[in-house]
Design a protein around this motif. Structure first.
Motif, PDB file in Angstrom:
ATOM      1  N   LEU A  63       0.846  -1.184   0.000  1.00  0.00           N
ATOM      2  CA  LEU A  63       0.000   0.000   0.000  1.00  0.00           C
ATOM      3  C   LEU A  63       0.882   1.233   0.000  1.00  0.00           C
ATOM      4  N   GLY A  64       0.700   2.092  -1.009  1.00  0.00           N
ATOM      5  CA  GLY A  64       1.511   3.292  -1.122  1.00  0.00           C
ATOM      6  C   GLY A  64       1.113   4.345  -0.104  1.00  0.00           C
ATOM      7  N   THR A  65       1.879   5.415  -0.079  1.00  0.00           N
ATOM      8  CA  THR A  65       1.599   6.512   0.849  1.00  0.00           C
ATOM      9  C   THR A  65       0.510   7.403   0.278  1.00  0.00           C
ATOM     10  N   GLY A  66      -0.066   8.190   1.163  1.00  0.00           N
ATOM     11  CA  GLY A  66      -1.062   9.160   0.727  1.00  0.00           C
ATOM     12  C   GLY A  66      -2.478   8.652   0.761  1.00  0.00           C
ATOM     13  N   HIS A  67      -2.682   7.395   1.215  1.00  0.00           N
ATOM     14  CA  HIS A  67      -4.050   6.894   1.253  1.00  0.00           C
ATOM     15  C   HIS A  67      -4.777   7.471   2.467  1.00  0.00           C
ATOM     16  N   THR A  68      -6.057   7.623   2.333  1.00  0.00           N
ATOM     17  CA  THR A  68      -6.881   8.197   3.400  1.00  0.00           C
ATOM     18  C   THR A  68      -7.866   7.156   3.882  1.00  0.00           C
ATOM     19  N   LEU A  69      -7.834   6.907   5.178  1.00  0.00           N
ATOM     20  CA  LEU A  69      -8.772   5.967   5.786  1.00  0.00           C
ATOM     21  C   LEU A  69      -9.725   6.743   6.682  1.00  0.00           C
ATOM     22  N   PRO A  70     -10.922   6.222   6.914  1.00  0.00           N
ATOM     23  CA  PRO A  70     -11.845   6.895   7.837  1.00  0.00           C
ATOM     24  C   PRO A  70     -11.180   7.064   9.201  1.00  0.00           C
ATOM     25  N   PRO A  71     -11.343   8.217   9.856  1.00  0.00           N
ATOM     26  CA  PRO A  71     -10.691   8.438  11.151  1.00  0.00           C
ATOM     27  C   PRO A  71     -11.286   7.535  12.228  1.00  0.00           C
ATOM     28  N   LEU A  72     -10.416   7.102  13.144  1.00  0.00           N
ATOM     29  CA  LEU A  72     -10.855   6.315  14.290  1.00  0.00           C
ATOM     30  C   LEU A  72     -10.918   7.243  15.493  1.00  0.00           C
ATOM     31  N   LEU A  73     -12.096   7.395  16.050  1.00  0.00           N
ATOM     32  CA  LEU A  73     -12.299   8.350  17.133  1.00  0.00           C
ATOM     33  C   LEU A  73     -12.331   7.597  18.460  1.00  0.00           C
ATOM     34  N   PHE A  74     -11.182   7.549  19.139  1.00  0.00           N
ATOM     35  CA  PHE A  74     -11.081   6.878  20.415  1.00  0.00           C
ATOM     36  C   PHE A  74     -10.701   7.897  21.479  1.00  0.00           C
ATOM     37  N   ASP A  75     -11.353   7.787  22.639  1.00  0.00           N
ATOM     38  CA  ASP A  75     -10.868   8.579  23.754  1.00  0.00           C
ATOM     39  C   ASP A  75      -9.750   7.810  24.456  1.00  0.00           C
ATOM     40  N   HIS A  76      -9.200   8.377  25.524  1.00  0.00           N
ATOM     41  CA  HIS A  76      -8.014   7.788  26.160  1.00  0.00           C
ATOM     42  C   HIS A  76      -8.296   6.382  26.691  1.00  0.00           C
ATOM     43  N   GLU A  77      -9.422   6.214  27.378  1.00  0.00           N
ATOM     44  CA  GLU A  77      -9.724   4.904  27.961  1.00  0.00           C
ATOM     45  C   GLU A  77      -9.975   3.851  26.883  1.00  0.00           C
ATOM     46  N   GLN A  78     -10.602   4.256  25.760  1.00  0.00           N
ATOM     47  CA  GLN A  78     -10.816   3.309  24.676  1.00  0.00           C
ATOM     48  C   GLN A  78      -9.484   2.866  24.073  1.00  0.00           C
ATOM     49  N   ALA A  79      -8.545   3.796  23.941  1.00  0.00           N
ATOM     50  CA  ALA A  79      -7.231   3.442  23.410  1.00  0.00           C
ATOM     51  C   ALA A  79      -6.529   2.440  24.314  1.00  0.00           C
ATOM     52  N   LEU A  80      -6.616   2.667  25.640  1.00  0.00           N
ATOM     53  CA  LEU A  80      -6.015   1.725  26.579  1.00  0.00           C
ATOM     54  C   LEU A  80      -6.694   0.364  26.495  1.00  0.00           C
ATOM     55  N   ALA A  81      -8.022   0.371  26.353  1.00  0.00           N
ATOM     56  CA  ALA A  81      -8.758  -0.893  26.269  1.00  0.00           C
ATOM     57  C   ALA A  81      -8.302  -1.700  25.055  1.00  0.00           C
ATOM     58  N   ILE A  82      -8.108  -1.020  23.916  1.00  0.00           N
ATOM     59  CA  ILE A  82      -7.665  -1.713  22.709  1.00  0.00           C
ATOM     60  C   ILE A  82      -6.263  -2.283  22.904  1.00  0.00           C
ATOM     61  N   ALA A  83      -5.364  -1.468  23.471  1.00  0.00           N
ATOM     62  CA  ALA A  83      -3.996  -1.929  23.678  1.00  0.00           C
ATOM     63  C   ALA A  83      -3.947  -3.153  24.586  1.00  0.00           C
ATOM     64  N   ILE A  84      -4.708  -3.101  25.686  1.00  0.00           N
ATOM     65  CA  ILE A  84      -4.710  -4.211  26.633  1.00  0.00           C
ATOM     66  C   ILE A  84      -5.363  -5.446  26.025  1.00  0.00           C
ATOM     67  N   ALA A  85      -6.510  -5.263  25.363  1.00  0.00           N
ATOM     68  CA  ALA A  85      -7.234  -6.401  24.800  1.00  0.00           C
ATOM     69  C   ALA A  85      -6.412  -7.114  23.738  1.00  0.00           C
ATOM     70  N   LEU A  86      -5.746  -6.353  22.866  1.00  0.00           N
ATOM     71  CA  LEU A  86      -4.987  -6.966  21.791  1.00  0.00           C
ATOM     72  C   LEU A  86      -3.722  -7.648  22.303  1.00  0.00           C
ATOM     73  N   GLN A  87      -3.109  -7.086  23.341  1.00  0.00           N
ATOM     74  CA  GLN A  87      -1.867  -7.668  23.830  1.00  0.00           C
ATOM     75  C   GLN A  87      -2.084  -8.807  24.806  1.00  0.00           C
ATOM     76  N   THR A  88      -3.248  -8.875  25.442  1.00  0.00           N
ATOM     77  CA  THR A  88      -3.502  -9.939  26.412  1.00  0.00           C
ATOM     78  C   THR A  88      -4.550 -10.922  25.914  1.00  0.00           C
ATOM     79  N   ALA A  89      -4.830 -10.922  24.603  1.00  0.00           N
ATOM     80  CA  ALA A  89      -5.782 -11.885  24.040  1.00  0.00           C
ATOM     81  C   ALA A  89      -5.265 -13.298  24.277  1.00  0.00           C
TER      82      ALA A  89
END
Length: 335
Positions: A63-89
């Protein structure tokens, strides 16, 4: 059309890792022919994604540079939840490890720098464990503070909390002054989060459960030290002062001495149990279950001699199970 759409999303996920994919590897991942995979690549190009072709013996598609993806709108706690869930699956689910790693990379690439830093703060070492029982709850703020200090090599001051998570008032007999810690590693083992740190107060290494700490950042940097022995897993498992108690309030909780080393028992012990290092060849396992027979049954899975069982109800359950099995009659073969 649904199958094509699903493949396109899967293909986009593969290309989003940033590596160059030979056509045959993409086809194998998508479980389609190379001709179909090439057609799906053209579909992504028609949708506006810059799929680049890399020529040469090590070429393929990326995938080349310059592509645009829909923005992911996460607050701080959601970001932590994703990090923890993915790393401790749970690693016991086949194929999940590769998928969680790719998902973590994809989410990080789409996040702003501030949230990406929060997720990087919780990049941890996870010791393998085959039973997945929930561990004790942990304060996200404490986890963020500790994870950031580990990543930035910043000294922490930390109060040690009571087993129920409450702070100790200065006028109480069990009060201790906050420790100044050099945090080196975050480790997840048997459903709990541990901090490996060097204690500047006592001039020694220690292992603390993060849910038993009230940490505060200082912003003062330190130079990392070499961990004694260099083995994170062995250091955590053989540290007797981790502050462990069984993670859940089970109806029945018992313990036994096993003729196995702690690292072997911890490898197979249920999450949330307590493994104590006794000597290089013996350990003590404390665990809970819904019945004494349940505790006895888990102990039996280690296939080794058991001694020093507590309480007496656990010994009785083991004897009853042994008697029950000795009275079993073989099933006659079918005629």
């Amino acid at each position: 059309m649904a199958t094509t759409s699903h493949r396109a999303l899967q293909l986009l996920s593969l290309l989003g890792t940033g590596r160059t994919w030979p056509l045959r590897d993409l086809a194998a991942k998508l479980e389609v022919s190379e001709r179909t995979a090439r057609r799906d690549l053209d579909t992504l190009r028609e949708l506006g994604y810059p799929v680049a072709t890399v020529r040469g013996p090590h070429g393929g598609y990326r995938l080349g540079t310059g592509h645009t993806l829909p923005p992911l709108l996460f607050d701080h706690e959601q970001a932590l939840a994703i990090a923890i869930a993915l790393q401790t699956a749970p690693r016991s689910v086949y194929g999940l490890q590769d998928g969680t790693a790719r998902a973590l990379v994809t989410v990080q690439q789409a996040m702003p720098a501030t949230l990406r830093a929060a997720m990087e703060s919780l990049r941890l070492t996870r010791l393998r464990n085959y039973w997945e029982f929930p561990g004790p709850p942990i304060d996200p703020a404490a986890l963020t503070t500790v994870g950031t200090a580990v990543r930035l090599h910043h000294i922490l001051t930390a109060e040690v909390l009571r087993p129920d998570g409450t702070r100790i008032a200065p006028d109480k007999a069990d009060f201790a002054a906050p420790h100044r810690l050099e945090p080196h590693h975050l480790v997840v083992w048997t459903g709990r989060w541990y901090l490996i740190a060097y204690d500047l107060n006592d001039q020694c290494w220690r292992v603390d459960r993060v849910d038993r700490l009230h940490p505060r950042p200082t912003g003062r940097a330190f130079t990392p030290r070499e961990l004694p022995g260099g083995d994170l897993a062995h250091f955590v498992m053989t540290s007797p002062d981790r502050g462990d108690t069984p993670a859940a309030d089970w109806p029945c909780t018992g313990s036994a001495r096993l003729n196995l080393p702690a690292q072997v028992v911890a490898h197979w012990a249920p999450g949330g149990s307590v493994v104590e290092h006794l000597d290089p060849h013996h350990s003590r396992l404390t665990l809970g279950a819904w019945s004494w027979a349940g505790v006895a049954g888990i102990l039996a899975t280690f296939d080794t001699d058991l001694t020093d069982l507590h309480p007496p109800a656990l010994t009785q359950a083991c004897q009853q199970i042994a008697h029950r099995y000795t009275t079993l009659q073989p099933t006659p073969p079918p005629t």
